[in-house]
Scaffold this motif. Structure first.
Motif, PDB file in Angstrom:
ATOM      1  N   GLY A   1      14.347   5.457   3.508  1.00  0.00           N
ATOM      2  CA  GLY A   1      14.418   4.684   2.278  1.00  0.00           C
ATOM      3  C   GLY A   1      13.745   3.329   2.425  1.00  0.00           C
ATOM      4  O   GLY A   1      13.359   2.932   3.517  1.00  0.00           O
ATOM      5  N   LEU A   2      13.616   2.636   1.319  1.00  0.00           N
ATOM      6  CA  LEU A   2      12.988   1.319   1.335  1.00  0.00           C
ATOM      7  C   LEU A   2      13.978   0.261   1.797  1.00  0.00           C
ATOM      8  O   LEU A   2      15.174   0.341   1.512  1.00  0.00           O
ATOM      9  CB  LEU A   2      12.478   0.940  -0.061  1.00  0.00           C
ATOM     10  CG  LEU A   2      11.144   1.568  -0.463  1.00  0.00           C
ATOM     11  CD1 LEU A   2      11.314   3.028  -0.838  1.00  0.00           C
ATOM     12  CD2 LEU A   2      10.525   0.792  -1.607  1.00  0.00           C
TER      13      LEU A   2
ATOM     14  N   PHE B   1      15.214   8.625  -4.762  1.00  0.00           N
ATOM     15  CA  PHE B   1      15.957   7.562  -4.094  1.00  0.00           C
ATOM     16  C   PHE B   1      16.977   6.952  -5.039  1.00  0.00           C
ATOM     17  O   PHE B   1      16.682   6.667  -6.203  1.00  0.00           O
ATOM     18  CB  PHE B   1      15.022   6.449  -3.621  1.00  0.00           C
ATOM     19  CG  PHE B   1      14.180   6.819  -2.439  1.00  0.00           C
ATOM     20  CD1 PHE B   1      12.867   7.222  -2.618  1.00  0.00           C
ATOM     21  CD2 PHE B   1      14.698   6.754  -1.154  1.00  0.00           C
ATOM     22  CE1 PHE B   1      12.073   7.566  -1.534  1.00  0.00           C
ATOM     23  CE2 PHE B   1      13.914   7.098  -0.063  1.00  0.00           C
ATOM     24  CZ  PHE B   1      12.603   7.505  -0.256  1.00  0.00           C
TER      25      PHE B   1
ATOM     26  N   TYR C   1       8.994  -4.788   0.072  1.00  0.00           N
ATOM     27  CA  TYR C   1       9.841  -3.803   0.729  1.00  0.00           C
ATOM     28  C   TYR C   1       9.050  -3.098   1.824  1.00  0.00           C
ATOM     29  O   TYR C   1       7.826  -2.971   1.739  1.00  0.00           O
ATOM     30  CB  TYR C   1      10.328  -2.736  -0.266  1.00  0.00           C
ATOM     31  CG  TYR C   1      11.369  -3.216  -1.246  1.00  0.00           C
ATOM     32  CD1 TYR C   1      10.999  -3.932  -2.384  1.00  0.00           C
ATOM     33  CD2 TYR C   1      12.728  -2.951  -1.030  1.00  0.00           C
ATOM     34  CE1 TYR C   1      11.961  -4.374  -3.285  1.00  0.00           C
ATOM     35  CE2 TYR C   1      13.693  -3.390  -1.935  1.00  0.00           C
ATOM     36  CZ  TYR C   1      13.292  -4.094  -3.047  1.00  0.00           C
ATOM     37  OH  TYR C   1      14.244  -4.537  -3.939  1.00  0.00           O
TER      38      TYR C   1
ATOM     39  N   HIS D   1      14.574  -3.886   1.749  1.00  0.00           N
ATOM     40  CA  HIS D   1      14.160  -5.140   1.142  1.00  0.00           C
ATOM     41  C   HIS D   1      13.818  -6.153   2.227  1.00  0.00           C
ATOM     42  O   HIS D   1      14.591  -6.356   3.159  1.00  0.00           O
ATOM     43  CB  HIS D   1      15.284  -5.679   0.258  1.00  0.00           C
ATOM     44  CG  HIS D   1      14.965  -6.972  -0.398  1.00  0.00           C
ATOM     45  ND1 HIS D   1      15.521  -8.167  -0.005  1.00  0.00           N
ATOM     46  CD2 HIS D   1      14.121  -7.268  -1.403  1.00  0.00           C
ATOM     47  CE1 HIS D   1      15.057  -9.145  -0.755  1.00  0.00           C
ATOM     48  NE2 HIS D   1      14.200  -8.625  -1.613  1.00  0.00           N
TER      49      HIS D   1
ATOM     50  N   LEU E   1      12.434  -2.611 -11.484  1.00  0.00           N
ATOM     51  CA  LEU E   1      11.343  -3.016 -10.611  1.00  0.00           C
ATOM     52  C   LEU E   1      10.157  -2.095 -10.816  1.00  0.00           C
ATOM     53  O   LEU E   1      10.317  -0.887 -10.977  1.00  0.00           O
ATOM     54  CB  LEU E   1      11.762  -2.974  -9.137  1.00  0.00           C
ATOM     55  CG  LEU E   1      12.762  -4.033  -8.684  1.00  0.00           C
ATOM     56  CD1 LEU E   1      13.058  -3.863  -7.198  1.00  0.00           C
ATOM     57  CD2 LEU E   1      12.239  -5.442  -8.966  1.00  0.00           C
TER      58      LEU E   1
ATOM     59  N   GLN F   1       8.963   0.614   4.063  1.00  0.00           N
ATOM     60  CA  GLN F   1       9.452   1.996   4.116  1.00  0.00           C
ATOM     61  C   GLN F   1       8.913   2.659   5.372  1.00  0.00           C
ATOM     62  O   GLN F   1       7.703   2.877   5.499  1.00  0.00           O
ATOM     63  CB  GLN F   1       9.027   2.793   2.881  1.00  0.00           C
ATOM     64  CG  GLN F   1       9.607   4.211   2.874  1.00  0.00           C
ATOM     65  CD  GLN F   1       9.207   5.014   1.653  1.00  0.00           C
ATOM     66  OE1 GLN F   1       8.137   4.821   1.082  1.00  0.00           O
ATOM     67  NE2 GLN F   1      10.071   5.910   1.218  1.00  0.00           N
TER      68      GLN F   1
ATOM     69  N   PHE G   1      18.427   0.586  -0.807  1.00  0.00           N
ATOM     70  CA  PHE G   1      18.042   1.973  -1.056  1.00  0.00           C
ATOM     71  C   PHE G   1      18.782   2.943  -0.147  1.00  0.00           C
ATOM     72  O   PHE G   1      19.069   2.651   1.015  1.00  0.00           O
ATOM     73  CB  PHE G   1      16.531   2.148  -0.843  1.00  0.00           C
ATOM     74  CG  PHE G   1      15.709   1.691  -2.006  1.00  0.00           C
ATOM     75  CD1 PHE G   1      15.504   0.338  -2.241  1.00  0.00           C
ATOM     76  CD2 PHE G   1      15.148   2.610  -2.877  1.00  0.00           C
ATOM     77  CE1 PHE G   1      14.746  -0.088  -3.329  1.00  0.00           C
ATOM     78  CE2 PHE G   1      14.392   2.193  -3.971  1.00  0.00           C
ATOM     79  CZ  PHE G   1      14.191   0.846  -4.187  1.00  0.00           C
ATOM     80  N   GLY G   2      19.032   4.126  -0.695  1.00  0.00           N
ATOM     81  CA  GLY G   2      19.539   5.219   0.109  1.00  0.00           C
ATOM     82  C   GLY G   2      18.399   5.864   0.889  1.00  0.00           C
ATOM     83  O   GLY G   2      17.239   5.493   0.732  1.00  0.00           O
TER      84      GLY G   2
ATOM     85  N   PHE H   1       6.808  -0.937  -8.927  1.00  0.00           N
ATOM     86  CA  PHE H   1       6.265  -0.947  -7.574  1.00  0.00           C
ATOM     87  C   PHE H   1       4.765  -0.721  -7.560  1.00  0.00           C
ATOM     88  O   PHE H   1       4.213   0.012  -8.386  1.00  0.00           O
ATOM     89  CB  PHE H   1       6.922   0.158  -6.734  1.00  0.00           C
ATOM     90  CG  PHE H   1       8.300  -0.195  -6.262  1.00  0.00           C
ATOM     91  CD1 PHE H   1       9.400  -0.009  -7.084  1.00  0.00           C
ATOM     92  CD2 PHE H   1       8.496  -0.705  -4.992  1.00  0.00           C
ATOM     93  CE1 PHE H   1      10.676  -0.342  -6.647  1.00  0.00           C
ATOM     94  CE2 PHE H   1       9.769  -1.028  -4.539  1.00  0.00           C
ATOM     95  CZ  PHE H   1      10.854  -0.855  -5.373  1.00  0.00           C
TER      96      PHE H   1
ATOM     97  N   LEU I   1      12.205 -11.854  -1.213  1.00  0.00           N
ATOM     98  CA  LEU I   1      12.054 -12.064  -2.652  1.00  0.00           C
ATOM     99  C   LEU I   1      11.508 -13.465  -2.857  1.00  0.00           C
ATOM    100  O   LEU I   1      12.021 -14.426  -2.256  1.00  0.00           O
ATOM    101  CB  LEU I   1      13.405 -11.895  -3.357  1.00  0.00           C
ATOM    102  CG  LEU I   1      13.462 -12.075  -4.874  1.00  0.00           C
ATOM    103  CD1 LEU I   1      14.605 -11.235  -5.457  1.00  0.00           C
ATOM    104  CD2 LEU I   1      13.647 -13.527  -5.273  1.00  0.00           C
TER     105      LEU I   1
ATOM    106  N   GLN J   1       9.050  -8.997  -5.127  1.00  0.00           N
ATOM    107  CA  GLN J   1       9.735  -8.616  -3.903  1.00  0.00           C
ATOM    108  C   GLN J   1       8.809  -7.771  -3.039  1.00  0.00           C
ATOM    109  O   GLN J   1       7.923  -7.082  -3.551  1.00  0.00           O
ATOM    110  CB  GLN J   1      10.998  -7.806  -4.238  1.00  0.00           C
ATOM    111  CG  GLN J   1      11.952  -8.525  -5.172  1.00  0.00           C
ATOM    112  CD  GLN J   1      13.190  -7.709  -5.493  1.00  0.00           C
ATOM    113  OE1 GLN J   1      13.658  -6.912  -4.684  1.00  0.00           O
ATOM    114  NE2 GLN J   1      13.751  -7.930  -6.681  1.00  0.00           N
TER     115      GLN J   1
ATOM    116  N   SER K   1       5.052   1.690   5.646  1.00  0.00           N
ATOM    117  CA  SER K   1       4.400   1.377   4.371  1.00  0.00           C
ATOM    118  C   SER K   1       5.087   0.164   3.769  1.00  0.00           C
ATOM    119  O   SER K   1       6.315   0.025   3.860  1.00  0.00           O
ATOM    120  CB  SER K   1       4.493   2.554   3.411  1.00  0.00           C
ATOM    121  OG  SER K   1       3.728   3.646   3.877  1.00  0.00           O
TER     122      SER K   1
ATOM    123  N   PHE L   1       5.506  -2.238   0.300  1.00  0.00           N
ATOM    124  CA  PHE L   1       5.374  -2.202  -1.149  1.00  0.00           C
ATOM    125  C   PHE L   1       5.738  -3.549  -1.746  1.00  0.00           C
ATOM    126  O   PHE L   1       6.709  -4.179  -1.326  1.00  0.00           O
ATOM    127  CB  PHE L   1       6.327  -1.156  -1.759  1.00  0.00           C
ATOM    128  CG  PHE L   1       6.027   0.252  -1.371  1.00  0.00           C
ATOM    129  CD1 PHE L   1       6.554   0.809  -0.211  1.00  0.00           C
ATOM    130  CD2 PHE L   1       5.222   1.046  -2.175  1.00  0.00           C
ATOM    131  CE1 PHE L   1       6.275   2.120   0.149  1.00  0.00           C
ATOM    132  CE2 PHE L   1       4.945   2.367  -1.832  1.00  0.00           C
ATOM    133  CZ  PHE L   1       5.473   2.893  -0.668  1.00  0.00           C
TER     134      PHE L   1
END
Lengths: 112, 114
Positions: free
Chosen positions: A42-43, B90, A35, A45, A100, A37, B105-106, A102, A48, A33, A86, A88
């Motif tokens: 927060g990250l 997180f 992601y 998605h 997961l 940020q 994610f929060g 990372f 996938l 996956q 960023s 990931f």
């Protein structure tokens, strides 16, 4: 040891250019996956890709997966300043627990 | 709004104190996670609960104790805080267990231990 490694660690481009980020991993996977940020957030998605897929598209994003080389790439076409963030990659290590692993991420700066 | 929420957003405390971080998701998901992101942005999973049952417990000091009162909530309690606990924590959730879907994610809780 850490599963994913990303390359480059930082990337700076002009708006409109394409950005390519690479991810390498060490073990078997069910899927990989990507992601995003944004700073202080927060990250989110993005996409996938399953181990039996080689390429996947979502809008301006294109992800490739080469399981023989244990590597993936994320291409962002026609980048925008809002793509500054960023990025990931994360793999599941072929587990079904949802765990997961990372990579350390690529910091992308898109200059207007 | 449907989301994963965390409280507090910032937490500054002294070494040795005990603190809790709360997480709630109103997405109807079965599985929730706690991650720690260090100053170099390295993100590592700590715990995962599926419908209130602990399914992932990584090598985390036992000063960290997760609690899931119901499948919509996953709290993290930290005893005897140490300087090295400073990080961003997180919470995340997925519709079901397993790795076939992306995680939500929060916004994170930035913990600073002085």
């Amino acid at each position: 040891s850490q599963q994913g490694e990303e390359d480059p660690q930082a990337l700076s481009i002009q708006e409109g250019e394409n950005a390519t980020m690479n991810c390498s991993y060490k073990t078997s996977i069910n899927n990989l996956q990507w992601y995003r940020q944004n700073s202080g957030r927060g990250l989110v998605h993005l996409i996938l890709i399953r181990s039996n897929e080689r390429e996947k598209h979502s809008g301006r994003l294109r992800v490739t997966l080469d399981t023989s080389k244990k590597s993936s790439s994320l291409l962002i076409t026609a980048s925008r300043a809002a793509d500054t963030a960023s990025y990931f990659c994360a793999t599941d290590g072929a587990s079904n627990t949802g765990k997961l692993i990372f990579g350390q991420g690529t910091t992308l700066q898109v200059k207007p | 709004d449907t989301a994963v929420s965390q409280t507090p957003k910032y937490l500054v405390t002294q070494m040795g104190n005990d603190k809790s971080i709360k997480c709630e998701q109103n997405l109807g998901h079965d599985t929730m996670y706690w991650y720690k992101q260090d100053s170099k942005k390295f993100l590592k999973i700590m715990f995962s609960y599926n419908n209130k049952e602990l399914i992932i417990n990584e090598t985390v000091p036992n000063r960290f104790s997760p609690k899931s009162p119901d499948k919509a909530h996953l709290n993290l309690h930290i005893n005897s805080l140490e300087l090295g606990d400073s990080a961003v924590y997180f919470c995340a959730s997925t519709p079901r267990g397993g790795s076939g879907t992306g995680q939500y994610f929060g916004p994170g809780t930035r913990l600073t231990v002085l």
